[in-house]
Design an enzyme around this catalytic site. Structure first.
Site, PDB file in Angstrom:
ATOM      1  N   TYR A 135      51.522  50.670  40.344  1.00 31.20           N
ATOM      2  CA  TYR A 135      51.507  50.147  38.978  1.00 31.20           C
ATOM      3  C   TYR A 135      51.732  48.642  39.011  1.00 31.20           C
ATOM      4  O   TYR A 135      52.818  48.173  39.360  1.00 31.20           O
ATOM      5  CB  TYR A 135      52.596  50.841  38.162  1.00 31.20           C
ATOM      6  CG  TYR A 135      52.635  50.526  36.680  1.00 31.20           C
ATOM      7  CD1 TYR A 135      51.643  49.806  36.040  1.00 31.20           C
ATOM      8  CD2 TYR A 135      53.703  50.986  35.913  1.00 31.20           C
ATOM      9  CE1 TYR A 135      51.700  49.542  34.678  1.00 31.20           C
ATOM     10  CE2 TYR A 135      53.773  50.736  34.555  1.00 31.20           C
ATOM     11  CZ  TYR A 135      52.770  50.010  33.942  1.00 31.20           C
ATOM     12  OH  TYR A 135      52.838  49.751  32.602  1.00 31.20           O
ATOM     13  N   LYS A 163      47.279  51.558  38.761  1.00 28.98           N
ATOM     14  CA  LYS A 163      47.277  51.300  37.328  1.00 28.98           C
ATOM     15  C   LYS A 163      47.403  49.799  37.133  1.00 28.98           C
ATOM     16  O   LYS A 163      48.422  49.200  37.477  1.00 28.98           O
ATOM     17  CB  LYS A 163      48.438  52.031  36.648  1.00 28.98           C
ATOM     18  CG  LYS A 163      48.566  51.755  35.154  1.00 28.98           C
ATOM     19  CD  LYS A 163      49.818  52.416  34.585  1.00 28.98           C
ATOM     20  CE  LYS A 163      50.020  52.071  33.107  1.00 28.98           C
ATOM     21  NZ  LYS A 163      51.297  52.645  32.579  1.00 28.98           N
ATOM     22  N   VAL A 204      45.620  55.144  31.681  1.00 28.81           N
ATOM     23  CA  VAL A 204      46.993  55.604  31.451  1.00 28.81           C
ATOM     24  C   VAL A 204      47.375  55.058  30.082  1.00 28.81           C
ATOM     25  O   VAL A 204      47.449  53.846  29.887  1.00 28.81           O
ATOM     26  CB  VAL A 204      47.963  55.113  32.534  1.00 28.81           C
ATOM     27  CG1 VAL A 204      49.362  55.658  32.270  1.00 28.81           C
ATOM     28  CG2 VAL A 204      47.474  55.532  33.917  1.00 28.81           C
TER      29      VAL A 204
END
Length: 294
Positions: A135, A163, A204
């Site tokens: 992330y 992400k 997401v």
């Protein structure tokens, strides 16, 4: 159940709470059911789920509860902090539950260099029994994940995806070029169309909390290259969900919909920082109208 690597929409689920601040498990079950009906994967205890505001024992109770529901959904769990052994212990505890993936946030506050960043992620990937999504969110962590680190980690057996939530299309392109075998997900609802043009695997989402079926359709159409007519609509809706710090607006709209019992948050977040509900209500009306017109 969809396999983790087949799931194109992950809902960064809020953690509902009662007025006394304790976890509201009835509402949590209801929210998971909404995501199951829409066919979405669920991310527990990310920033939207206020994961850093909950002690490990409470977080583990959330994961135990949701993984024990028997829902037919892929389940990802957030991993974030700056103490390595604490994060490794958290992963080890979740490995023993019915979860399917982990979200590994760049280490907070410490701002490591590339070598330290790579060693950090290698240690977490080694601990995991499941596929992992890294992330990149420098606005929260204070440091970006270098594309070269992602490239070096690409061959790890647990490395699956990234992400990307820096808000930069150039950064997204750099990741795409450096690590072509790593799946890239947008961490921003509004940026999905832009990232899809570069090469995006999915989203997401914060928006899927309040619009689970609508966001699923948005993702399907956008990944199919059909977003031009509704791009502006989803940009405005995404902006409404960030008029105050996330997840304050999302919880407020979920309460308005009757899907949770209160909009209680853990300090330092307070619902009073959302001073105007009208943009959210307008966005809710417009998104539902768009979905009904399809």
């Amino acid at each position: 159940m969809k396999h983790v690597k087949e799931t194109r929409l992950w809902t960064a689920l809020v953690t509902p709470m009662n007025r006394d601040g304790e976890i509201d498990y009835d509402s949590l079950e209801r929210l998971v059911g909404k995501q199951e009906e829409a066919g979405n994967g669920v991310l527990l205890l990310g920033s939207t789920g206020e994961g850093l505001a909950l002690p490990d024992e409470e977080k583990l109770s959330v994961v135990r509860f949701v993984s024990g529901l028997g829902s037919d959904i892929p389940l990802m769990v957030g991993v974030g902090g700056f103490n390595l052994e604490s994060q490794r212990s958290w992963i080890a505890a979740c490995n023993g539950l019915n979860v399917h993936a982990f979200l590994l946030v760049a280490p907070l506050y410490s701002k490591p260099g590339p070598a330290g960043m790579q060693a950090w992620f290698e240690a977490l990937l080694d601990e995991s029994d499941h596929p992992c999504m890294l992330y990149n969110i420098p606005s929260r962590t204070g440091v970006r994940i270098p594309p070269g680190v992602v490239a070096n980690l690409a061959t790890h057996s647990r490395m699956w995806s990234l992400k990307e939530a820096s808000g930069s299309a150039d950064e997204y392109r750099a990741f795409r070029k450096a690590a072509p075998t790593v799946e890239l997900f947008s961490g921003d609802d509004a940026h999905l169309p832009i990232y899809t043009e570069i090469g995006c695997s999915g989203l997401v989402s914060v928006a899927a909390n309040v619009w689970p079926e609508e966001t699923s359709r948005y993702v399907d159409l956008t990944l199919a290259g059909e977003s031009e007519s509704f791009r502006g609509l989803w940009e405005r809706a995404s902006e409404a969900l960030f008029f105050a710090s996330n997840p304050i607006p999302a919880k407020s709209l979920l309460l308005e919909k009757g899907w949770i019992s209160t909009a209680t948050l853990r300090l330092p977040l307070l619902r009073e920082d959302l001073t105007d509900m009208e943009p959210l209500l307008n966005a809710d009306r417009d998104i539902r109208k768009w979905y009904q017109s399809l």
